[in-house]
Design an enzyme around this catalytic site. Structure first.
Site, PDB file in Angstrom:
ATOM      1  N   SER A 259       0.527  -0.748  -0.185  1.00  0.00           N
ATOM      2  CA  SER A 259      -0.315   0.176  -0.188  1.00  0.00           C
ATOM      3  C   SER A 259       1.201   0.909   0.060  1.00  0.00           C
ATOM      4  CB  SER A 259      -0.828  -0.094   1.246  1.00  0.00           C
ATOM      5  OG  SER A 259      -1.409   1.119   1.501  1.00  0.00           O
TER       6      SER A 259
ATOM      7  N   TYR B 151      -1.538  -0.661  10.276  1.00  0.00           N
ATOM      8  CA  TYR B 151      -1.710  -1.212   8.968  1.00  0.00           C
ATOM      9  C   TYR B 151      -0.667  -0.275   8.291  1.00  0.00           C
ATOM     10  CZ  TYR B 151      -4.038  -1.631   4.199  1.00  0.00           C
ATOM     11  OH  TYR B 151      -3.897  -1.764   3.021  1.00  0.00           O
TER      12      TYR B 151
END
Length: 356
Positions: A220, A233
């Site tokens: 990401s 995350y």
């Protein structure tokens, strides 16, 4: 002004100008003015208009076209030197394994490859949202090594040794560090990080033996920047990105095993439902189908490398080289630290249905 009808006949409720963003403009430029064919059209047109080579417009356009061509060739050479030649992708012999493939991006990729006749295995704790041809579902908590080990044997026995592994499984909680409980933190790293280790350990040996394979790691843009309420995350995606870097180095001498790192921005799936993108022009929300097309194009071509989309994800790493005061200013301007305030994520009933 409304946007034009979509190919399916439906109309979008988004204003036309909202569909215009910097990525679209760059994409148009990359296939026109910044593409060798497009760049050479100008000098050829001027020559057809009887411009002589000593005329500034003609030799200036030739110089520009030459620079564009050299840049284009340098990009090709760089990729060839970095990753070697592409491997042959034979759809009659390929077997795909997709973690977290019961929904969202993973399911979309599984559907397309299944319809194309390839053998596909989905590893997920939830059953797929829809039934797809040529796609086998294996209930598995990919964060648990014992379960992955047991399921990998079934996959190999029933559909063959995987040649394409897509590590797509991920969870996000959207809470501050103090609000995260121990179980949620462990769940994040089990699903987002350790699952990659377990699947690689189980399926990479078969690829090495077969002398061909592709491993796709879904990271990401948050692997480069950690906004508020994304500590677990962002840390997990940074770990995955560095895992991929080490993996790429370790399989480098196996010429026919390719690694592909995907670092997307926000994708319009329930995983980040409610998050407000700071700027729809500079940081547009990605549609799953667009990300899936890029991933599948790379797999089909047998290439390796890194997919960073949209455009800003390729440059965000530059922030780390700037003074801290400038970094904080950019974070404030972008609004990235406030984007998770409206985070809803997957509803508990959605999680039971496997929606991502």
């Amino acid at each position: 002004m409304e946007a034009p009808p979509t190919p399916s006949g439906f109309r979008t409720d988004k204003p036309f100008l909202s569909l215009v963003n910097i990525d679209l403009l760059v994409q148009v430029a990359s296939v026109t003015f910044f593409h060798p064919l497009g760049a050479w059209m100008l000098p050829m047109s001027l020559r057809a208009l009887t411009f002589q080579y000593h005329h500034p417009p003609l030799w200036g356009s030739i110089l520009y076209a030459t620079l564009v061509s050299l840049y284009w060739l340098s990009q090709l050479l760089n990729k060839r030197l970095a990753y070697g030649p592409n491997r042959e992708f034979d759809k009659t012999e390929e077997v795909l394994v997709i973690t977290g493939g019961a929904s969202g991006l993973g399911l979309l990729i599984a559907q397309v490859y299944g319809m194309r006749g390839l053998s596909v295995a989905i590893l997920d704790v939830n059953e797929p949202e829809v039934e797809v041809r040529n796609v086998e579902f294996y209930k598995c908590d990919v964060g648990n090594y014992e379960e992955v080990k047991a399921v990998s044997k079934k996959v190999i026995e029933e559909i063959g040794h995987p040649t394409v592994l897509i590590n797509n499984a991920a969870v996000v909680h959207g809470k501050t560090i103090l609000d995260l409980d121990v179980h949620e933190i462990q769940n994040t790293f089990n699903s987002n990080v350790l699952s990659n280790f377990w699947t690689i350990k189980e399926f990479l040996p078969g690829m090495i033996e077969a002398k061909r394979g592709t491993i796709v790691t879904i990271s990401s843009v948050l692997s480069h920047i950690g906004p508020k309420r994304c500590a677990d995350y962002a840390a997990s995606k940074a770990a995955v990105r560095l895992l991929h870097e080490s993996l790429t180095a370790e399989v480098a001498h196996h010429g026919n095993i390719k690694t592909l790192l995907v670092c997307p921005g926000q994708i319009s799936t329930p995983l980040f439902d409610g998050v407000q993108t700071p700027s729809s022009f500079f940081a547009p929300i990605l549609e799953p189908v667009d990300v899936a097309k890029e991933i599948m194009a790379a797999i089909d071509s047998g290439s390796a490398g890194t997919l960073e989309l949209p455009l800003y994800t390729r440059w965000i790493v530059v922030m780390q080289a700037l003074p801290v005061s400038v970094q904080r200013l950019l974070r404030w301007i972008s609004g990235c630290d406030e984007a998770m305030r409206t985070f809803r994520g997957r509803h508990p009933t959605d999680m039971l249905n496997g929606k991502m």
